[in-house]
Design a protein around this motif. Structure first.
Motif, short mmCIF file in Angstrom:
data_model
loop_
_atom_site.label_atom_id
_atom_site.label_comp_id
_atom_site.label_asym_id
_atom_site.label_seq_id
_atom_site.Cartn_x
_atom_site.Cartn_y
_atom_site.Cartn_z
N PHE A 179 0.91 -1.33 -0.02
CA PHE A 179 0.26 0.08 -0.06
C PHE A 179 0.59 1.62 -0.01
O PHE A 179 2.06 1.26 0.06
CB PHE A 179 -1.32 -0.07 1.17
CG PHE A 179 -0.91 -0.13 2.68
CD1 PHE A 179 -0.09 -1.05 3.27
CD2 PHE A 179 -0.19 1.20 3.46
CE1 PHE A 179 0.14 -1.21 4.19
CE2 PHE A 179 0.14 1.11 4.70
CZ PHE A 179 0.39 -0.21 5.04
N GLU A 180 0.35 2.48 -0.74
CA GLU A 180 1.29 3.40 -0.80
C GLU A 180 1.21 4.17 0.34
O GLU A 180 3.01 4.33 0.06
CB GLU A 180 0.17 4.82 -1.77
CG GLU A 180 0.31 5.53 -2.18
CD GLU A 180 -0.26 6.44 -3.17
OE1 GLU A 180 0.06 6.59 -4.08
OE2 GLU A 180 -0.73 7.15 -2.82
N ASP A 181 0.94 4.27 1.38
CA ASP A 181 1.97 4.88 2.73
C ASP A 181 2.92 4.13 2.97
O ASP A 181 3.65 4.87 3.13
CB ASP A 181 0.87 4.54 3.95
CG ASP A 181 -0.34 5.79 3.97
OD1 ASP A 181 -0.12 6.83 3.16
OD2 ASP A 181 -0.76 6.12 5.38
N LEU A 182 3.07 2.58 2.14
CA LEU A 182 4.14 1.57 3.69
C LEU A 182 5.29 1.72 2.71
O LEU A 182 6.02 2.26 2.97
CB LEU A 182 3.68 0.64 3.65
CG LEU A 182 4.64 -0.14 4.31
CD1 LEU A 182 3.76 -0.22 5.91
CD2 LEU A 182 4.70 -1.92 3.79
N GLU A 183 4.69 2.48 1.37
CA GLU A 183 5.98 2.00 0.40
C GLU A 183 6.25 2.98 -0.41
O GLU A 183 6.52 3.64 -1.94
CB GLU A 183 6.34 1.06 -0.26
CG GLU A 183 6.62 0.20 0.72
CD GLU A 183 7.35 -1.30 -0.15
OE1 GLU A 183 7.98 -1.48 -0.18
OE2 GLU A 183 6.34 -2.41 -0.23
N ARG A 184 5.63 4.17 -0.01
CA ARG A 184 5.62 5.37 -0.63
C ARG A 184 7.04 6.13 -1.75
O ARG A 184 7.31 6.65 -2.95
CB ARG A 184 5.23 6.93 -0.33
CG ARG A 184 4.42 8.30 -0.69
CD ARG A 184 4.14 9.83 0.07
NE ARG A 184 3.03 8.95 0.63
CZ ARG A 184 1.39 8.97 0.50
NH1 ARG A 184 1.17 9.20 -0.81
NH2 ARG A 184 1.06 8.91 1.49
N THR A 185 7.86 6.18 -0.75
CA THR A 185 9.14 6.67 -0.96
C THR A 185 9.72 5.75 -2.13
O THR A 185 10.04 6.46 -3.18
CB THR A 185 9.82 6.91 0.05
OG1 THR A 185 9.52 7.63 1.08
CG2 THR A 185 11.64 7.95 -0.23
N THR A 186 9.75 4.66 -2.23
CA THR A 186 10.10 4.13 -2.84
C THR A 186 9.64 3.99 -4.32
O THR A 186 10.12 3.66 -4.91
CB THR A 186 10.67 2.08 -2.06
OG1 THR A 186 10.85 2.86 -1.20
CG2 THR A 186 11.90 1.63 -2.70
N LEU A 187 7.88 3.84 -3.51
CA LEU A 187 7.74 3.77 -5.29
C LEU A 187 7.45 5.34 -6.35
O LEU A 187 8.03 5.08 -6.98
CB LEU A 187 5.27 3.98 -4.52
CG LEU A 187 5.51 2.33 -4.34
CD1 LEU A 187 4.13 2.70 -3.81
CD2 LEU A 187 5.15 1.84 -5.59
#
Ligand code: UDP
Length: 461
Positions: A215-223
């Motif tokens: 989910f976006e919140d968890l891996e926002r930076t890497t995404l």
């Protein structure tokens, strides 16, 4: 549920538990959105279709089926996984092409193929041949896939192959990873590992989109850091198991019942749940250190020991005589549990895990702090993120699996208030992402639209 059953999605999972389950979970989600689902599955590890009555299953047989070969084993325990996956890809490439060709062109409109990313170009060629669009499912996290995609750079800079003298060095291009966290695995075919990773990454790049169990919140930076080649085609719609189509699907068997009864008798947040997933195996010496560490910690524990998990043994026979009796009711050793139910139980206070991606997400979603002992590949990346980035766990290195160290770590009961708070915060953020206007719901809507936009048979044009 919308009526769109004439639109069909064909799925091609990798036949391992940690890959098959997320594929089934996304299949349920898409089925709920009106697609019919056909699953092409290898004869190796073929599941029982009666558990999945909404889907059509087809078996793909490989050509050497009748011969004595590694793929006729019931599971991959104790195998060189790199070799094993090469054999899987080689054995099933042609049969898969034939099966896909036989599927496509019937009465229904096939929207696309969703293939596990590890199949790499095996599925790409087949999809091109029959003129169907191909999306990939990534069942690991974004951070670890990012590290896989960086393999050429990691080799250029001599981080790979890993040298013992550099284990604790920071990989400056991929912080906070250290050299020892890079996603590799022991193999007799090191060049094949590079080939397979390259094949997987290229297969993702050339796909028509990536469905991601995160989910976006968890891996926002890497995404966001992810190379522009992937931008716009990424659908982080996870955690899959928390979508309404997947919850309450618990399997009530006798062993589960006994485990739940035992958990019900424990005080809140006291139990250490211990499991190293469905593939990792350990040496007998490590097994005994874990056993003594658990016993000496005086902490209640629920320990999953898969038959065959301890190298050279069937199950528990290497435990000293009287060990199980001595533990009494304080500890429970089982062959398998319903992990989702266990993690959701109020008695569970910590999860000692190998940090497989499903286990990581499942623990985060239940707010359970982790003790991290990664074994190979993406588990090492996940563990670093669990400890340093999300701050929901502590490390217990595999090379420190000594009973005294284990006892010490397990005695840290609360693992720090901060850590539990952090876990609960991530749990909340996962539910926000899954809520009606949350990022996972929006990506799901976008994904459905994306799949519907594929014009069948238009791939080649
Ligand atoms: N699992 C389970 N019962 C067990 C051990 C594992 O249900 O006793 C499930 C767990 O919930 C997870 C999957 O098996 O969904 C393991 O996947 P993961 O990615 O964590 O690790 P892998 O098995 O692929 O190494």
């Amino acid at each position: 549920m919308e009526e769109r059953k004439e639109r069909r999605i064909i799925m091609f999972p990798l036949p391992f538990q940690g890959h098959f389950h997320p594929m089934i979970q996304i299949a349920r989600i898409l089925h709920h959105h009106g697609f019919s689902i056909t699953i092409l599955h290898t004869s190796f590890n073929f599941p029982d279709p009666s558990y999945y009555p909404n889907f059509t299953f087809r078996t793909i047989y490989h050509h050497n089926e009748e011969q004595e070969d590694p793929l006729s084993k019931p599971d991959a325990s104790g195998m060189d996984l790199v070799t094993f996956i090469r054999q899987l890809r080689q054995s099933y490439a042609d049969p898969f092409r034939e099966s896909l060709a036989a599927e496509v062109g019937g009465g229904e409109t096939e929207c696309c193929l969703v293939s596990d990313v590890v199949w790499g170009r095996t599925s790409e060629v087949a999809a091109e041949e029959v003129g169907i669009r191909r999306m990939v499912l990534i069942t690991s996290g974004v951070a670890s896939f990012y590290a896989f995609a960086a393999y050429p750079l990691l080799r250029d800079k001599h981080y790979l192959p890993i040298q013992d003298s550099r284990l604790d060095e920071l990989v400056t291009e991929l912080p906070p990873l250290r050299v020892k966290d890079l996603p590799v695995m022991e193999t007799n075919e090191p060049e094949e590992l590079y080939r397979a990773v390259n094949n997987m990454v290229e297969g993702a790049k050339s796909s028509s989109g990536i469905i991601w169990n995160t989910f976006e919140d968890l891996e926002r930076t890497t995404l966001m850091n992810f190379s522009p080649e992937f931008q716009g085609l990424i659908f982080p719609v996870g955690p899959f198991h928390k979508h309404s189509e997947n919850i309450l699907l618990t399997t009530k068997n006798k062993e589960n019942h006994v485990t739940t009864e035992w958990l019900d008798k424990q005080d809140p947040q006291t139990v250490a749940y211990v499991s190293f997933g469905s593939l990792a195996d350990i040496e007998e010496k490590e097994f005994l250190e874990i056993a003594w560490g658990l016993r000496n910690s005086q902490r209640p524990f629920l320990w999953v020991v898969r038959p065959g998990m301890v190298q050279g043994t069937e199950w528990l026979e290497s435990l000293p005589c009287g060990f199980v009796e001595d533990i009494g009711h304080r500890g429970k050793i089982v062959k398998w549990v319903n992990q989702l139910e266990v993690l959701a139980h109020p008695a569970v206070g910590a999860f000692w895990t190998h940090c497989g991606w499903n286990s990581t997400l499942e623990s985060i979603c239940e707010g359970v702090p982790m003790i991290c002992t990664p074994c190979f590949t993406d588990q090492c990346v996940n563990a670093r993120y669990i400890v340093d980035v999300w701050q929901v766990g502590m490390m217990l290195d595999r090379n420190k699996l000594d009973k005294k160290e284990i006892e010490k770590v397990l005695r840290i009961k609360e693992m720090g208030e901060g850590m539990r708070e952090s876990c609960l915060n991530w749990k909340k953020r996962a539910s926000v992402c899954l809520s009606e206007h949350g990022s996972s719901s929006k990506y799901l809507e976008k994904l459905v639209g994306h799949v519907l936009s594929f014009d069948s048979y238009a791939y080649a044009s």
